[in-house]
Design a protein around this motif. Structure first.
Motif, PDB file in Angstrom:
ATOM      1  N   THR A 113       0.859  -1.204   0.000  1.00 13.71           N
ATOM      2  CA  THR A 113       0.000   0.000   0.000  1.00 13.71           C
ATOM      3  C   THR A 113       0.881   1.235   0.000  1.00 13.71           C
ATOM      4  O   THR A 113       1.071   1.881   1.031  1.00 13.71           O
ATOM      5  CB  THR A 113      -0.928  -0.008   1.231  1.00 13.71           C
ATOM      6  N   PRO A 114       1.442   1.609  -1.140  1.00 14.97           N
ATOM      7  CA  PRO A 114       2.353   2.759  -1.192  1.00 14.97           C
ATOM      8  C   PRO A 114       1.625   4.077  -0.987  1.00 14.97           C
ATOM      9  O   PRO A 114       0.426   4.200  -1.253  1.00 14.97           O
ATOM     10  CB  PRO A 114       2.949   2.663  -2.602  1.00 14.97           C
ATOM     11  N   ILE A 115       2.367   5.069  -0.485  1.00 14.10           N
ATOM     12  CA  ILE A 115       1.874   6.433  -0.304  1.00 14.10           C
ATOM     13  C   ILE A 115       2.767   7.365  -1.102  1.00 14.10           C
ATOM     14  O   ILE A 115       3.991   7.248  -1.063  1.00 14.10           O
ATOM     15  CB  ILE A 115       1.876   6.846   1.179  1.00 14.10           C
ATOM     16  N   ASP A 116       2.156   8.255  -1.836  1.00 16.26           N
ATOM     17  CA  ASP A 116       2.908   9.256  -2.595  1.00 16.26           C
ATOM     18  C   ASP A 116       2.993  10.548  -1.790  1.00 16.26           C
ATOM     19  O   ASP A 116       2.058  10.905  -1.062  1.00 16.26           O
ATOM     20  CB  ASP A 116       2.234   9.535  -3.940  1.00 16.26           C
ATOM     21  N   SER A 131      15.716   0.350  10.885  1.00 15.35           N
ATOM     22  CA  SER A 131      14.506   1.000  11.390  1.00 15.35           C
ATOM     23  C   SER A 131      13.825   1.763  10.264  1.00 15.35           C
ATOM     24  O   SER A 131      14.451   2.093   9.250  1.00 15.35           O
ATOM     25  CB  SER A 131      14.859   1.969  12.525  1.00 15.35           C
ATOM     26  N   PRO A 132      12.543   2.068  10.402  1.00 17.09           N
ATOM     27  CA  PRO A 132      11.840   2.821   9.350  1.00 17.09           C
ATOM     28  C   PRO A 132      12.372   4.250   9.263  1.00 17.09           C
ATOM     29  O   PRO A 132      12.607   4.904  10.274  1.00 17.09           O
ATOM     30  CB  PRO A 132      10.384   2.787   9.799  1.00 17.09           C
ATOM     31  N   THR A 133      12.557   4.729   8.050  1.00 17.86           N
ATOM     32  CA  THR A 133      13.109   6.078   7.853  1.00 17.86           C
ATOM     33  C   THR A 133      12.290   6.911   6.882  1.00 17.86           C
ATOM     34  O   THR A 133      12.750   7.968   6.455  1.00 17.86           O
ATOM     35  CB  THR A 133      14.551   5.994   7.329  1.00 17.86           C
ATOM     36  N   MET A 134      11.102   6.475   6.502  1.00 19.20           N
ATOM     37  CA  MET A 134      10.264   7.273   5.607  1.00 19.20           C
ATOM     38  C   MET A 134       9.042   7.770   6.376  1.00 19.20           C
ATOM     39  O   MET A 134       8.232   6.984   6.861  1.00 19.20           O
ATOM     40  CB  MET A 134       9.825   6.450   4.392  1.00 19.20           C
ATOM     41  N   LEU A 135       8.969   9.080   6.514  1.00 19.79           N
ATOM     42  CA  LEU A 135       7.874   9.698   7.255  1.00 19.79           C
ATOM     43  C   LEU A 135       6.999  10.477   6.278  1.00 19.79           C
ATOM     44  O   LEU A 135       7.497  11.312   5.508  1.00 19.79           O
ATOM     45  CB  LEU A 135       8.413  10.643   8.331  1.00 19.79           C
ATOM     46  N   TYR A 136       5.729  10.202   6.313  1.00 19.60           N
ATOM     47  CA  TYR A 136       4.766  10.930   5.480  1.00 19.60           C
ATOM     48  C   TYR A 136       3.932  11.846   6.379  1.00 19.60           C
ATOM     49  O   TYR A 136       3.463  11.433   7.450  1.00 19.60           O
ATOM     50  CB  TYR A 136       3.847   9.978   4.725  1.00 19.60           C
ATOM     51  N   ARG A 145      -8.597  20.766   2.050  1.00 21.24           N
ATOM     52  CA  ARG A 145      -7.922  19.698   1.328  1.00 21.24           C
ATOM     53  C   ARG A 145      -6.673  19.244   2.097  1.00 21.24           C
ATOM     54  O   ARG A 145      -6.258  19.861   3.062  1.00 21.24           O
ATOM     55  CB  ARG A 145      -7.530  20.169  -0.074  1.00 21.24           C
ATOM     56  N   THR A 146      -6.083  18.155   1.616  1.00 24.60           N
ATOM     57  CA  THR A 146      -4.865  17.645   2.241  1.00 24.60           C
ATOM     58  C   THR A 146      -3.730  17.598   1.220  1.00 24.60           C
ATOM     59  O   THR A 146      -3.960  17.535   0.012  1.00 24.60           O
ATOM     60  CB  THR A 146      -5.091  16.237   2.818  1.00 24.60           C
ATOM     61  N   PHE A 147      -2.514  17.637   1.735  1.00 25.27           N
ATOM     62  CA  PHE A 147      -1.312  17.618   0.905  1.00 25.27           C
ATOM     63  C   PHE A 147      -0.326  16.672   1.558  1.00 25.27           C
ATOM     64  O   PHE A 147      -0.028  16.798   2.747  1.00 25.27           O
ATOM     65  CB  PHE A 147      -0.729  19.033   0.794  1.00 25.27           C
ATOM     66  N   ASN A 148       0.180  15.703   0.786  1.00 28.89           N
ATOM     67  CA  ASN A 148       1.106  14.705   1.317  1.00 28.89           C
ATOM     68  C   ASN A 148       2.546  15.178   1.146  1.00 28.89           C
ATOM     69  O   ASN A 148       2.949  15.596   0.056  1.00 28.89           O
ATOM     70  CB  ASN A 148       0.916  13.373   0.599  1.00 28.89           C
ATOM     71  N   ILE A 149       3.298  15.083   2.236  1.00 26.88           N
ATOM     72  CA  ILE A 149       4.708  15.483   2.248  1.00 26.88           C
ATOM     73  C   ILE A 149       5.535  14.271   2.650  1.00 26.88           C
ATOM     74  O   ILE A 149       5.211  13.584   3.626  1.00 26.88           O
ATOM     75  CB  ILE A 149       4.940  16.642   3.232  1.00 26.88           C
ATOM     76  N   ALA A 150       6.598  14.014   1.897  1.00 30.40           N
ATOM     77  CA  ALA A 150       7.496  12.903   2.195  1.00 30.40           C
ATOM     78  C   ALA A 150       8.776  13.435   2.835  1.00 30.40           C
ATOM     79  O   ALA A 150       9.435  14.313   2.277  1.00 30.40           O
ATOM     80  CB  ALA A 150       7.828  12.129   0.925  1.00 30.40           C
ATOM     81  N   VAL A 151       9.118  12.898   4.000  1.00 32.33           N
ATOM     82  CA  VAL A 151      10.311  13.320   4.732  1.00 32.33           C
ATOM     83  C   VAL A 151      11.199  12.102   4.942  1.00 32.33           C
ATOM     84  O   VAL A 151      10.782  11.114   5.559  1.00 32.33           O
ATOM     85  CB  VAL A 151       9.946  13.954   6.087  1.00 32.33           C
ATOM     86  N   ASP A 152      12.407  12.178   4.411  1.00 38.46           N
ATOM     87  CA  ASP A 152      13.402  11.138   4.659  1.00 38.46           C
ATOM     88  C   ASP A 152      14.063  11.439   6.001  1.00 38.46           C
ATOM     89  O   ASP A 152      14.738  12.461   6.169  1.00 38.46           O
ATOM     90  CB  ASP A 152      14.444  11.120   3.538  1.00 38.46           C
ATOM     91  N   VAL A 153      13.850  10.558   6.978  1.00 36.99           N
ATOM     92  CA  VAL A 153      14.332  10.807   8.334  1.00 36.99           C
ATOM     93  C   VAL A 153      15.849  10.913   8.367  1.00 36.99           C
ATOM     94  O   VAL A 153      16.416  11.741   9.089  1.00 36.99           O
ATOM     95  CB  VAL A 153      13.832   9.705   9.286  1.00 36.99           C
ATOM     96  N   GLN A 154      16.525  10.099   7.574  1.00 38.71           N
ATOM     97  CA  GLN A 154      17.985  10.171   7.546  1.00 38.71           C
ATOM     98  C   GLN A 154      18.465  11.519   7.027  1.00 38.71           C
ATOM     99  O   GLN A 154      19.393  12.121   7.574  1.00 38.71           O
ATOM    100  CB  GLN A 154      18.543   9.038   6.675  1.00 38.71           C
ATOM    101  N   GLN A 155      17.822  12.012   5.956  1.00 40.04           N
ATOM    102  CA  GLN A 155      18.187  13.326   5.440  1.00 40.04           C
ATOM    103  C   GLN A 155      17.808  14.430   6.417  1.00 40.04           C
ATOM    104  O   GLN A 155      18.529  15.430   6.544  1.00 40.04           O
ATOM    105  CB  GLN A 155      17.519  13.561   4.088  1.00 40.04           C
TER     106      GLN A 155
END
Length: 455
Positions: free
Chosen positions: A34-37, A385-390, A399-409
């Protein structure tokens, strides 16, 4: 040479592998199924980055108080103390004059004691005195009213002696009835407070925002917004009150690319004939005043003296911060967390607040079912460990807006460690390669080792 036991062993291995994949899929292998963009945090437009509250500075409280003026100006609602020898009260020239009564103000008044009999200043400043036609003292000081009263009596030959001069003093100053509504005033952090209403009678020169706040608990606390709303009901015609309030409360904030305002005909609101106004522009400026209590550094507060002055019937409201929460899910422990009011909270701080250790092989085992099964076992054995935060961010328009945050970055670059805003939902997930690595480690240590020992 073919071993007769190899086929059952192969069948058992396939079954174990299928079971392992099923367990992994149920226990956190969600980025593949179930991917998230989401838009990378480094590519966000400035309007979606939010504001840094820690840089805000408080508005000087002196700007919340009205200027009292050098002299008190009379108007409807004031009560004068008037004494005129031989006239008020009446006495014959041969009798001994009656001394003027002394009036002491109540304990809530700052006025000094006054002399004379009470005379109310009526609508349009009209006063009624014995032997005189009604006349107005509106806009005069007490000394000017004394001179006007003396002139009126002397012009009609009622006071002939220059030694007889009216005594006029302010017995009671006019008051404004102001309603103050506050949410969670004085409540402890995290406590669920209820709205409290106060009905205040403020002397006209103390009818301002500062006094209204001081008498009802002081400046807004942690659970209240750094903003004061003033409904100027004194300016709204009573017969059109519901109409104007509906215009104020029904306005929607547009999204990018939409019309910024709705134009309303002047017939819908009490403005000049033939004009058009913006429903969240001039209407709000006339009938709803917003006074911020903290502003960005270098920004001059545009607070006019008339903005903080309260009139009879006005309503002051300090709203609650009950909607200023962020939410967590996915591999983060699910919950609702209050946002700080006066300082910033970035995504790394929000994860720590939610109980998720950063890049810790033992963390992430409590949230969303993602820590059990293969995922938890793999991390316990040295997996990632998980490193992708949405971040699912709510826009003002709904409305909503999806933001992708790389925890390592985000740990190495502040441009990725963006601020959390009210209403954000933070969902922590594995990257696909992290899930595959954990799946491989978990499968090997769960089934591969046992198969080696079987052989």
């Amino acid at each position: 040479m073919f071993n007769r036991n190899s086929k059952p062993r192969l069948r058992r291995s396939v079954t174990l592998m299928a079971t392992a994949m099923l367990i992994t899929a149920m226990s956190g292998c969600s980025s593949i199924l179930t991917p998230i963009d989401g838009t990378p945090a480094s590519r966000l437009p400035p309007e979606l980055l939010g504001v840094r509250r820690s840089e805000y500075v408080p508005v000087p409280v002196v700007m919340l108080a009205r200027h009292s003026g050098d002299d008190y100006i009379l108007a409807e609602g004031d009560i004068l103390g008037v004494y005129i020898e031989g006239v008020m009260p009446f006495s014959s020239p041969a009798s001994v004059p009656t001394p003027p009564p002394v009036n002491f103000p109540d304990g809530n008044s700052d006025l000094p004691p006054s002399l004379g009999y009470p005379v109310a200043v009526q609508e349009h400043g009209i006063v009624n005195l014995p032997l005189l036609k009604p006349f107005s003292v509106e806009g005069m000081t007490v000394e000017e009213a004394r001179t006007r009263i003396a002139d009126e009596y002397q012009s009609r030959d009622i006071l002939r002696s220059e030694d007889t001069y009216p005594i006029v003093s302010l017995m009671k100053e006019r008051e404004n009835n102001v309603t103050v509504i506050r949410y969670n005033a004085g409540a402890a952090v995290g406590a669920d407070g209820t709205a409290a209403g106060y009905s205040l009678k403020l002397p006209t020169y103390q009818s301002d925002v500062l006094n209204a706040l001081t008498l009802t608990g002081g400046l807004p606390g942690f659970n209240e917004k750094n903003e004061v709303l003033i409904f100027k009901t004194s300016r709204i015609p009573y017969q059109r009150r519901n109409e104007v309030m509906n215009q104020l409360m029904a306005g929607e904030i547009p999204c990018a690319g939409e019309m910024p305002y709705n134009l309303l005909p002047a017939s819908d609101i009490p403005l000049e004939e033939g004009s058009y106004v913006m429903d969240d522009g001039l209407i709000e400026e006339r009938f709803l005043i917003r006074i911020p209590l903290r502003l960005p550094p270098g920004q001059v507060p545009h607070i006019r003296p008339s903005d903080v002055e309260l009139d009879d019937g006005d309503i002051v409201m300090v709203q609650s911060r009950e909607t200023e929460f962020f939410y967590t899910g996915g591999l983060l422990p699910g919950g609702q967390f209050p946002l700080p009011r006066d300082y910033d909270l970035d995504v790394l701080g929000a994860m720590a607040l939610a109980g998720q250790g950063l890049l810790n092989s033992q963390s992430g085992g409590r949230g969303g079912g993602g820590g059990g099964g293969m995922g938890g076992l793999a991390r316990g054995l040295g997996g990632t460990s998980p490193t992708m935060l949405y971040i699912i961010r709510k826009l003002p328009c709904g409305r909503t807006f999806n933001i992708a945050v790389d925890v390592q970055q985000a740990m190495n670059d502040s441009n990725h460690n963006i601020l959390v805003q009210p209403g954000d939902t933070l969902i922590l997930r594995f990257k696909p390669h992290e899930e595959l690595l954990n799946f491989g480690l978990g499968t090997f240590f769960t089934f591969g080792v046992s198969e080696l020992f079987r052989n």
